[in-house]
Design an enzyme around this catalytic site. Structure first.
Site, PDB file in Angstrom:
ATOM      1  CB  CYS A  38      -0.936  -0.003   1.219  1.00  0.00           C
ATOM      2  SG  CYS A  38      -1.989   1.438   1.327  1.00  0.00           S
ATOM      3  CB  CYS A  69      -0.888   2.589   3.922  1.00  0.00           C
ATOM      4  SG  CYS A  69      -2.437   1.936   3.283  1.00  0.00           S
ATOM      5  CG  ASP A  70       2.834   1.332   4.512  1.00  0.00           C
ATOM      6  OD1 ASP A  70       2.303   1.834   5.513  1.00  0.00           O
ATOM      7  OD2 ASP A  70       2.674   0.147   4.179  1.00  0.00           O
TER       8      ASP A  70
END
Length: 303
Positions: free
Chosen positions: A130, A133-134
């Site tokens: 992701c 997300c990261d």
């Protein structure tokens, strides 16, 4: 007994819930999270009504609308669905069994894995699925994005503004939309490696390098990276209905144009089905259709 159980709370499941509630159907949603894969989209530019919105923001608006109807959302995994004497039973991960007259499956998809040495060992330690997300965790570092489709190049696009260098590695070249390819191909901090297999992910406590092999020459090389973003597609979350619903060769649930499966009263919508376009706006529309079809089914039951 519920009128309908909705399994999944992505764009399809949440839309189905709103349509079911508007038809005064007694429904409940079972899910592991609200938003599904849509949460992973950093910038959505093709959902009508929004020129640009993140997946997190869009699904928050979906959730807000669902809550206006007081539709219960319970965080449980449905492990199995069966049907007996016209009644469906959902078997939950806590041992509870819930019955309903109809079911809408909208469980979406899960990321595919490379299944190579080091992948599992370094999840959360440099291996991620992701970018949304990261990506900020890898500011100023060298990273690799594995895959050549839309998801992969969307991740590349995000990371080019964050990482020091981005390796775009794919087995057979890029298949993403031309607009995505044009957006990244001329960046100064990208290195495109097409026609390579990923052999292993290596490091001590965190990812330090990956080993790749040329499909053409067989030559191996190492790339020093701190992050590996795996974007090689996804698989439908359909296993729990495999013994009940008809699946195609991709393990997607076969549905007709009204989102009916081969089992009366069982409907499916979104990316878990054989609908050809895996898009948020398509999933939402399919969720609406599934709820309306379930409503028609319940009317026929009463008659």
């Amino acid at each position: 007994m519920k009128d309908v159980i909705i399994i999944g709370a992505g764009p399809a499941g949440m839309t189905a819930a709103v349509y079911a509630a508007r038809k005064k159907m007694d429904c409940i949603i079972y899910t592991n999270n609200v938003g599904g894969l849509a949460l992973w989209s950093a910038g959505i530019e093709n959902y009508m009504g929004y020129h640009l919105i993140s997946g997190v923001e869009l699904m928050a608006k979906f959730e807000e609308q669902v809550k206006e109807f007081n539709i219960p959302i319970e965080y449980h995994t449905v492990e199995k669905i069966d049907k007996e004497a016209g009644i469906f039973t959902a078997h939950l991960d806590n041992g509870e069994m819930v019955q309903a007259k109809s079911v809408i499956v909208a469980t979406g998809r899960s990321p595919r894995h490379l299944k190579i040495a080091g992948e599992k060992d370094f999840v959360g330690k440099g291996v991620t699925y992701c970018a949304t997300c990261d990506a900020p965790l890898f500011a100023g570092l060298d990273v690799a994005v594995i895959g050549g489709g839309n998801a992969a190049l969307s991740s590349v696009s995000q990371l080019l503004n964050i990482a020091r260098k981005v390796y775009s590695i794919s087995q057979y070249g890029w298949s993403a939309d031309p607009v995505l390819q044009e957006r990244v191909m001329h960046a100064e901090n990208i290195e495109v490696l097409k026609g390579y297999d990923i052999i292993a992910i290596e490091g001590q406590n965190f990812v330090e390098k990956i080993r790749i092999r040329s499909k053409k020459t067989g030559e191996e090389q190492e790339l020093a990276v701190r992050g590996v973003f795996i974007e090689i597609g996804s698989a439908p979350n359909s296993g729990f209905v495999a013994g009940l619903a008809e699946l195609d060769e991709k393990q997607e649930i076969n549905v007709d144009c009204s989102n009916r499966t081969n089992v009366e009263g069982l409907f499916a919508a979104g990316d878990v089905t054989n609908a050809p376009q895996k898009q948020i706006i398509v999933a939402a529309g399919e969720g609406a259709k599934a709820a309306l079809s379930a409503y028609e089914y319940l009317i026929r039951l009463r008659d």
